[in-house]
Design a protein around this motif. Structure first.
Motif, PDB file in Angstrom:
ATOM      1  N   SER A 111       0.822  -1.213   0.000  1.00 25.26           N
ATOM      2  CA  SER A 111       0.000   0.000   0.000  1.00 25.26           C
ATOM      3  C   SER A 111       0.853   1.258   0.000  1.00 25.26           C
ATOM      4  O   SER A 111       0.542   2.233  -0.696  1.00 25.26           O
TER       5      SER A 111
ATOM      6  N   THR B 111      -2.432  -5.896  -8.941  1.00 21.35           N
ATOM      7  CA  THR B 111      -2.506  -4.469  -8.615  1.00 21.35           C
ATOM      8  C   THR B 111      -2.344  -3.626  -9.865  1.00 21.35           C
ATOM      9  O   THR B 111      -3.042  -2.619 -10.062  1.00 21.35           O
TER      10      THR B 111
ATOM     11  N   ALA C  62      -8.547  -0.544  -4.994  1.00 22.80           N
ATOM     12  CA  ALA C  62      -8.766  -1.596  -3.993  1.00 22.80           C
ATOM     13  C   ALA C  62      -9.903  -2.523  -4.392  1.00 22.80           C
ATOM     14  O   ALA C  62      -9.816  -3.748  -4.245  1.00 22.80           O
ATOM     15  N   TRP C  63     -10.988  -1.947  -4.925  1.00 24.56           N
ATOM     16  CA  TRP C  63     -12.119  -2.778  -5.358  1.00 24.56           C
ATOM     17  C   TRP C  63     -11.728  -3.629  -6.567  1.00 24.56           C
ATOM     18  O   TRP C  63     -12.112  -4.793  -6.673  1.00 24.56           O
TER      19      TRP C  63
ATOM     20  N   LEU D 265      -9.767  -6.702  -5.462  1.00 27.74           N
ATOM     21  CA  LEU D 265     -10.615  -7.764  -4.917  1.00 27.74           C
ATOM     22  C   LEU D 265     -11.326  -8.538  -6.022  1.00 27.74           C
ATOM     23  O   LEU D 265     -11.370  -9.773  -6.010  1.00 27.74           O
TER      24      LEU D 265
ATOM     25  N   SER E  83      -6.277  -4.404   0.299  1.00 28.87           N
ATOM     26  CA  SER E  83      -7.327  -3.523  -0.217  1.00 28.87           C
ATOM     27  C   SER E  83      -7.740  -2.489   0.830  1.00 28.87           C
ATOM     28  O   SER E  83      -7.950  -1.312   0.514  1.00 28.87           O
TER      29      SER E  83
END
Length: 291
Positions: free
Chosen positions: A28, A46, A67-68, A71, A101
């Motif tokens: 992150s 990513t 982040a979504w 996932l 995420s």
């Protein structure tokens, strides 16, 4: 309930859980402090999530969080991990992806520099260190890591090198869609990340060990107690200088197992001659610990 809690609190599981958090933080920070400010596309899922997010912003004027996307991309790949790699590995990887995420959303984007070379190098180092330590502790960052680990188990090729090949495809897509300057700097980040993975993830480095000893039974017992490795024995070897009979033992270990090898030799025969050849290529069966 108590049994489940006891199982989770086992040292191995606690270690994996803690490294899930470590990887999530490193990945992150790499994204929000270096990749995003420098317009660098990351490796693996990513990077794909970044491309999807950019497409939504440029063509649909919709803010789709990375982040979504991370996932959603990982959901179908969990199936590969569940059936072809390890269920425990897949569960902990799922935990890692969820943490990543969450931290991507919680950690704000901080512009330390917009220099793309600096962003590529430092982002690649942070991301590669996180992925290497994750692999080392039986985890994965998800996404393409499922594919590279699956191929490594089948072919024995290094994970970092495989990641470079797969992620090159991502860079080509980024270059076509958004400009080749972004693809080139992103390729530098992926290269740095892949090399750091290979340095940190020492379980994949195989080494040939030759031991010349006069106490073969004790040495073999010590090695087999600490290492799950086959040992080849050559009896009645003779030293050219001493003319005394000695035994030669051959085995293959990983760099990760070197401390265990040293411990076994110190306990069994500290005067034995030990020769180690690094990065040997293996044909045939070689036991690797399940993820």
């Amino acid at each position: 309930m108590r049994h489940s809690l006891k199982l989770f609190l086992q040292t191995d599981y606690v270690t994996r859980f803690s490294f899930s958090i470590v990887y999530a933080l490193l990945a992150s920070v790499a994204l929000n402090f270096f990749y995003e400010p420098g317009n660098i596309y990351a490796s693996g899922a990513t990077g794909v999530a970044q491309i999807i997010s950019t497409l939504f912003q440029q063509f649909l004027q919709v803010d789709f969080p990375i982040a979504w996307g991370l996932l959603l991309i990982n959901l179908p790949l969990f199936i590969l991990g569940w059936f072809k790699i390890s269920r425990r590995f897949t569960i902990f990887t799922g935990i890692t992806v969820v943490f990543t995420s969450i931290f991507m959303e919680l950690i704000p984007t901080e512009v330390l520099t917009t220099d793309p070379i600096i962003c590529a190098i430092f982002g690649g180092v942070l991301n590669g260190a996180g992925m290497g330590y994750a692999f080392k502790n039986g985890l994965s960052s998800g996404g393409l890591d499922f594919i590279t680990i699956y191929i490594r188990k089948k072919t024995g090729r290094e994970v970092g090198s495989l990641s470079i090949i797969f992620n090159g495809m991502i860079m080509v897509a980024a270059g076509i869609l958004f400009g080749w300057q972004y693809a080139l700097y992103s390729a530098l980040a992926i290269f740095v990340s892949g090399k750091v993975i290979d340095v940190v993830y020492t379980k994949q480095k195989k080494m040939q060990v030759m031991i010349i000893t006069r106490r073969p039974e004790v040495v073999i017992a010590a090695l087999q107690k600490r290492l799950q490795r086959g040992i080849t024995i050559i009896n009645n070897a003779q030293g050219a200088y001493t003319k005394e009979n000695e035994t030669v033992l051959f085995t293959i270990v990983t760099r990760y197992e070197m401390p265990l090898l040293r411990e076994a030799m110190n306990k069994s025969d500290g005067k034995a001659f030990v020769s180690i050849a690094e990065n040997v290529q293996i044909l045939g069966n070689f036991y690797e610990e399940e993820l």
